[in-house]
Design an enzyme around this catalytic site. Structure first.
Site, PDB file in Angstrom:
ATOM      1  N   GLU A 255      -3.860  23.941 -41.701  1.00  0.00           N
ATOM      2  CA  GLU A 255      -3.320  23.078 -42.759  1.00  0.00           C
ATOM      3  C   GLU A 255      -2.110  23.670 -43.483  1.00  0.00           C
ATOM      4  OE1 GLU A 255      -4.000  20.076 -42.827  1.00  0.00           O
ATOM      5  OE2 GLU A 255      -5.895  19.974 -41.731  1.00  0.00           O
TER       6      GLU A 255
ATOM      7  N   GLU B 205      -5.612  13.975 -37.636  1.00  0.00           N
ATOM      8  CA  GLU B 205      -4.641  14.233 -36.566  1.00  0.00           C
ATOM      9  C   GLU B 205      -5.213  14.116 -35.156  1.00  0.00           C
ATOM     10  OE1 GLU B 205      -5.978  16.386 -38.758  1.00  0.00           O
ATOM     11  OE2 GLU B 205      -6.214  18.405 -37.947  1.00  0.00           O
TER      12      GLU B 205
ATOM     13  N   ARG C 191     -11.807   6.582 -49.452  1.00  0.00           N
ATOM     14  CA  ARG C 191     -11.048   7.803 -49.209  1.00  0.00           C
ATOM     15  C   ARG C 191     -11.491   8.848 -50.229  1.00  0.00           C
ATOM     16  NH1 ARG C 191      -4.410   8.276 -49.263  1.00  0.00           N
ATOM     17  NH2 ARG C 191      -4.319  10.518 -48.888  1.00  0.00           N
ATOM     18  N   MET C 192     -11.921  10.006 -49.711  1.00  0.00           N
ATOM     19  CA  MET C 192     -12.530  10.993 -50.613  1.00  0.00           C
ATOM     20  C   MET C 192     -11.558  11.560 -51.633  1.00  0.00           C
ATOM     21  SD  MET C 192     -15.330  12.882 -48.287  1.00  0.00           S
ATOM     22  CE  MET C 192     -14.237  13.496 -47.034  1.00  0.00           C
ATOM     23  N   LYS C 193     -10.268  11.510 -51.311  1.00  0.00           N
ATOM     24  CA  LYS C 193      -9.267  11.962 -52.278  1.00  0.00           C
ATOM     25  C   LYS C 193      -9.359  11.158 -53.573  1.00  0.00           C
ATOM     26  CE  LYS C 193      -4.364  12.939 -52.604  1.00  0.00           C
ATOM     27  NZ  LYS C 193      -3.034  12.617 -52.072  1.00  0.00           N
TER      28      LYS C 193
ATOM     29  N   HIS D 229       2.713  14.473 -41.743  1.00  0.00           N
ATOM     30  CA  HIS D 229       1.701  15.537 -41.759  1.00  0.00           C
ATOM     31  C   HIS D 229       0.854  15.510 -40.483  1.00  0.00           C
ATOM     32  CE1 HIS D 229      -1.202  18.316 -43.675  1.00  0.00           C
ATOM     33  NE2 HIS D 229      -2.080  17.649 -42.936  1.00  0.00           N
ATOM     34  N   GLU D 230       0.326  14.347 -40.158  1.00  0.00           N
ATOM     35  CA  GLU D 230      -0.542  14.268 -38.975  1.00  0.00           C
ATOM     36  C   GLU D 230       0.254  14.532 -37.694  1.00  0.00           C
ATOM     37  OE1 GLU D 230      -3.338  14.547 -40.021  1.00  0.00           O
ATOM     38  OE2 GLU D 230      -3.144  13.630 -41.997  1.00  0.00           O
TER      39      GLU D 230
ATOM     40  N   HIS E  20       0.658  18.194 -37.111  1.00  0.00           N
ATOM     41  CA  HIS E  20      -0.523  18.817 -36.501  1.00  0.00           C
ATOM     42  C   HIS E  20      -0.445  18.840 -34.973  1.00  0.00           C
ATOM     43  CE1 HIS E  20      -3.386  19.900 -39.583  1.00  0.00           C
ATOM     44  NE2 HIS E  20      -3.347  18.709 -40.169  1.00  0.00           N
TER      45      HIS E  20
ATOM     46  N   TYR F 135      -3.976  24.416 -47.790  1.00  0.00           N
ATOM     47  CA  TYR F 135      -2.730  23.661 -47.632  1.00  0.00           C
ATOM     48  C   TYR F 135      -1.594  24.334 -48.406  1.00  0.00           C
ATOM     49  CZ  TYR F 135      -5.523  19.622 -45.982  1.00  0.00           C
ATOM     50  OH  TYR F 135      -6.360  18.787 -45.285  1.00  0.00           O
TER      51      TYR F 135
ATOM     52  N   ASP G 119     -17.285  20.652 -45.692  1.00  0.00           N
ATOM     53  CA  ASP G 119     -16.968  19.460 -46.491  1.00  0.00           C
ATOM     54  C   ASP G 119     -17.060  19.736 -47.993  1.00  0.00           C
ATOM     55  OD1 ASP G 119     -16.455  17.887 -44.278  1.00  0.00           O
ATOM     56  OD2 ASP G 119     -18.525  17.159 -44.133  1.00  0.00           O
TER      57      ASP G 119
ATOM     58  N   GLN H  11     -15.313  10.353 -37.331  1.00  0.00           N
ATOM     59  CA  GLN H  11     -14.527  11.381 -38.027  1.00  0.00           C
ATOM     60  C   GLN H  11     -15.261  12.692 -37.740  1.00  0.00           C
ATOM     61  OE1 GLN H  11     -11.632  12.020 -39.730  1.00  0.00           O
ATOM     62  NE2 GLN H  11     -12.452  14.096 -39.774  1.00  0.00           N
ATOM     63  N   CYS H  12     -14.735  13.480 -36.823  1.00  0.00           N
ATOM     64  CA  CYS H  12     -15.480  14.659 -36.347  1.00  0.00           C
ATOM     65  C   CYS H  12     -15.144  15.955 -37.072  1.00  0.00           C
ATOM     66  CB  CYS H  12     -15.289  14.846 -34.850  1.00  0.00           C
ATOM     67  SG  CYS H  12     -16.154  13.566 -33.907  1.00  0.00           S
TER      68      CYS H  12
ATOM     69  N   GLY I 290      -6.998  10.609 -45.803  1.00  0.00           N
ATOM     70  CA  GLY I 290      -5.706   9.945 -45.766  1.00  0.00           C
ATOM     71  C   GLY I 290      -5.296   9.760 -44.315  1.00  0.00           C
ATOM     72  N   GLY I 291      -5.426  10.850 -43.570  1.00  0.00           N
ATOM     73  CA  GLY I 291      -5.092  10.809 -42.158  1.00  0.00           C
ATOM     74  C   GLY I 291      -5.867  11.868 -41.418  1.00  0.00           C
TER      75      GLY I 291
HETATM   76  N1  BES Z   1      -7.120  17.423 -40.855  1.00  0.00           N
HETATM   77  C1  BES Z   1      -6.941  16.843 -42.146  1.00  0.00           C
HETATM   78  C2  BES Z   1      -8.114  16.014 -42.594  1.00  0.00           C
HETATM   79  C3  BES Z   1      -9.424  16.766 -42.620  1.00  0.00           C
HETATM   80  C4  BES Z   1      -9.504  18.035 -43.138  1.00  0.00           C
HETATM   81  C5  BES Z   1     -10.559  16.172 -42.141  1.00  0.00           C
HETATM   82  C6  BES Z   1     -10.723  18.707 -43.149  1.00  0.00           C
HETATM   83  C7  BES Z   1     -11.762  16.844 -42.153  1.00  0.00           C
HETATM   84  C8  BES Z   1     -11.851  18.120 -42.662  1.00  0.00           C
HETATM   85  C9  BES Z   1      -5.677  15.989 -42.205  1.00  0.00           C
HETATM   86  O1  BES Z   1      -4.634  16.473 -41.440  1.00  0.00           O
HETATM   87  C10 BES Z   1      -5.186  16.001 -43.634  1.00  0.00           C
HETATM   88  O2  BES Z   1      -4.900  17.049 -44.124  1.00  0.00           O
HETATM   89  N2  BES Z   1      -5.109  14.825 -44.262  1.00  0.00           N
HETATM   90  C11 BES Z   1      -4.624  14.681 -45.608  1.00  0.00           C
HETATM   91  C12 BES Z   1      -3.254  14.066 -45.556  1.00  0.00           C
HETATM   92  C13 BES Z   1      -2.171  14.783 -46.159  1.00  0.00           C
HETATM   93  C14 BES Z   1      -2.218  16.153 -46.624  1.00  0.00           C
HETATM   94  C15 BES Z   1      -0.824  14.158 -46.108  1.00  0.00           C
HETATM   95  C16 BES Z   1      -5.537  13.726 -46.364  1.00  0.00           C
HETATM   96  O3  BES Z   1      -6.398  13.126 -45.743  1.00  0.00           O
HETATM   97  O4  BES Z   1      -5.390  13.598 -47.556  1.00  0.00           O
HETATM   98 ZN    ZN Z   2      -3.838  18.273 -42.147  1.00  0.00          ZN
END
Ligand code: BES
Ligand code: ZN
Length: 620
Positions: free
Chosen positions: A334, A287, A568-570, A311-312, A315, A399, A391, A128-129, A284-285
């Protein structure tokens, strides 16, 4: 000499890398990659060249043509955010070869031992970069201002296979001598014989479209796949039930790609494959081009999995074709993608669903304003991130405020004009990395007079939510909010009122409840609707958050279980924060600490870091 990115050592006067050639030998027994990278620069360069690294051991730096060593220095200590500054000294070279090894703590990489996988037979590793972790896999100018094409040779045990966010060229036996050009003699062990050992295979990949380093991605494990569309396969650990469920969940992907093309122009990346990762995937995802990475928690048989894919997918145009120049302009990635995602969702799932999503987003944006009331910088679209870790500042603001800004422009000029504007914006800046000013100038040029109608400066530079932002009007949304308000009066919704609620409706309901409630009422709500047992983590976590902040200790067992099964950090963030935030939380803090100590090894390094910084902030 000036930095071009607050999160990178890259110098503005140095030529940027245009191509990287990688050879990567995966040693699962030590969770290490022994590797080499040939970086090609846009123009020959003499003197020091600054590169980013983190947790890398640099064995040698060479001229790739002659294989003679070049001088280099690695800063003796880590910058807490940027990592270690590698300076190589060139004399009119346009390429440089760096021989290095990663470390088990490389922040982009999660190494799972066989018992941590579903089939329990083979190890698994993935990257995960984003935002600034590519530098822990290979030395590079780790800024999205740079766009690189790359090739990679991946050497792994034969029982495993590799996927990348790049075109798969070949799977073949190792070839004797092929590592010479990668400086194989610079290791203090016999690299060549490891490379060519029995039971190893090489997978070759090529990415011939220039991408920012944060979009570099691979996964290696016992992988299987299902075809789900003409340009889409879904990959996952080779478990028939997971693959089948994923194939069902994402069956509508091709339709979304077509809608994306109609709205934003051709899909430029050839394939749109999906990779479902183990439950510890921190987002969650993600891209990654040609191959989106997904958490398995989105597979739950309702519309929400498709939303993350939308969403992805979005991107592919906004973020991957047009990229933010650095993380201070993250909203360009975003905010645009959230807007594009909702346009796709509106077509494939209907306007009601899209409006509900806007409502959930609006609610989230308002919560972020509360969270950042003592840190207003984070409420801006364009932020100053000097000295800040991306982070740690991750939030809904780019967003949802970004979405609101674009939606505001759409309302001003009308949808047909805005659609045309977006198509032109994408066609103009594709494969470029841009900043907020570039966007604003393009907007003003193409929509003359817009700056007199919308306060563009307030939107992009101001704090808080501008007065012309818009709360969506949806009868479903208002109904849910009013039911949530009635909870304060002791009322729980009746069965017929929630009969056709899906996860999102419950999520919105729970998020609109008061932050804390009477424990007895929380219990009564759960007795009726079993929210704590929901298979939908969005619902479950929203409920558990309420349970913790209401000190409803009956649920602490479920909280612990949840924190141990997903990474998942969310979900981790709100649960850990709810446990440690506020006064008189001794018992909860002890619980948080113990659970983290027990679960830490199963989290991705980025998630480990985020939980640690939550603890540091709250004095745990
Ligand atoms: N690019 C992001 C994930 C991300 C952001 C990774 C910042 C590292 C640093 C990805 O497109 C994203 O926004 N994922 C969301 C999904 C969503 C809004 C539907 C997520 O992971 O919750
Ligand atoms: Zn995104």
């Amino acid at each position: 000499m000036a930095p071009i990115d607050p999160h990178s050592f890259t110098e503005s006067t140095h030529p940027l890398t245009t191509h990287i050639s990688l050879s990567l030998y995966f040693d699962f027994s030590s969770s290490t990659i022994h590797a080499a990278a040939i970086l090609t620069l846009a123009s020959p360069h003499a003197g020091p060249l600054s590169l980013d690294t983190r947790s890398l051991t640099i064995h040698q730096v060479l001229d790739p043509q002659t294989l003679t060593p070049l001088p280099f220095t690695l800063s003796p200590t880590d910058d807490p955010i940027k990592g270690r500054h590698l300076i190589v000294t060139l004399s009119d070279h346009s390429s440089v070869l760096i021989v290095f090894s990663t470390s088990p703590s490389s922040s982009a990489l999660q190494w799972l031992s066989p018992p941590q996988t579903f089939n329990k037979l083979h190890p698994f590793v993935y990257t995960q970069c984003q935002a600034i972790h590519a530098r822990s896999v290979f030395p590079c100018q780790d800024t999205p201002a740079a766009r690189v094409r790359y090739k990679a040779l991946i050497n792994i045990p034969r029982q495993l296979s590799a996927v990348m966010a790049a075109r798969h060229e070949d799977r073949r036996p190792p070839v004797a001598g092929e590592t010479k050009a990668f400086g194989s003699s610079c290791f203090d062990f016999d690299y060549e014989s490891l490379w060519c050992a029995d039971g190893r295979v090489v997978e070759e990949f090529e990415m011939n479209q220039p991408v920012p380093p944060y979009l570099f991605a691979f996964a290696v494990g016992e992988l299987g796949f299902r075809e789900v569309g003409p340009r889409t396969r879904v990959y996952a650990e080779s478990v028939p039930s997971i693959l089948d469920a994923a194939a069902r969940e994402f069956a509508g992907t091709e339709e979304m790609i077509r809608q994306g093309e109609r709205l934003f122009g051709d899909y430029d990346w050839e394939r749109f494959d999906l990779l479902v990762l183990p439950p510890s995937f921190p987002y969650g995802g993600m891209e990654n081009p040609r191959m989106v990475f997904l958490t398995p928690t989105v597979i739950k048989g309702d519309a929400s999995g498709a939303q993350v894919v939308a969403h992805e997918l979005a991107h592919s145009w906004t973020g991957n074709l047009i990229t933010n120049k650095n993380n201070e302009h993250f909203w360009l990635n975003e905010g645009f993608t959230t807007y594009a995602e909702r346009r796709i969702v509106e077509v494939v799932q209907g306007e009601d669903r899209a409006v509900l999503n806007i409502g959930i987003g609006w609610r989230g944006l308002n919560e972020e304003m509360e969270r950042f009331k003592d840190n207003l910088e984070c409420t801006k679209l364009k932020t100053n991130q000097e000295g800040l870790d991306p982070d740690d500042v991750y939030s809904q603001v780019p967003y949802e405020k970004g979405f609101q800004f674009l939606w505001r422009i759409e309302r001003q000029i009308g949808r047909p004009a805005f659609d045309e504007f977006i198509k032109k914006y994408i066609a103009t800046f594709k494969f470029k990395s841009i900043d907020t000013e570039t966007f604003l100038n393009f907007l003003k040029e193409n929509v003359p007079g817009i700056e007199k109608q919308i306060d563009l400066e307030l939107w992009t530079e101001g704090t808080g939510i501008p007065p012309d932002a818009y709360e969506p009007v949806s009868s479903l949304y208002s109904k849910i909010v009013s039911l949530a308000n009635e909870f304060k009066l002791g009322k729980i919704p009746k069965e017929d009122e929630v009969a056709d609620w899906q996860g999102q409706e419950w999520e919105l309901y729970l998020e609109n409840l008061p932050k804390s409630a009477e424990a007895s009422q929380v219990l009564a709500l759960d007795e009726r609707y079993r929210l704590s047992e929901s298979k939908d983590y969005e619902v479950k976590v929203a409920f558990l958050q309420l349970a913790i902040s209401s000190s409803c200790k009956d649920y602490y067992g479920e909280v612990e279980k949840t924190l141990k099964e997903v990474g998942r950090m969310k979900y981790l963030r709100p649960l850990y924060i709810a446990l440690v935030q506020g006064a008189g939380k001794d018992e909860e803090k002890i619980l948080a600490k113990r659970v983290f100590a027990e679960a830490r090894d199963s989290y991705h390094p980025i998630a480990q870091g985020v939980v640690e910084s939550i603890f540091a902030k709250h004095g745990v």
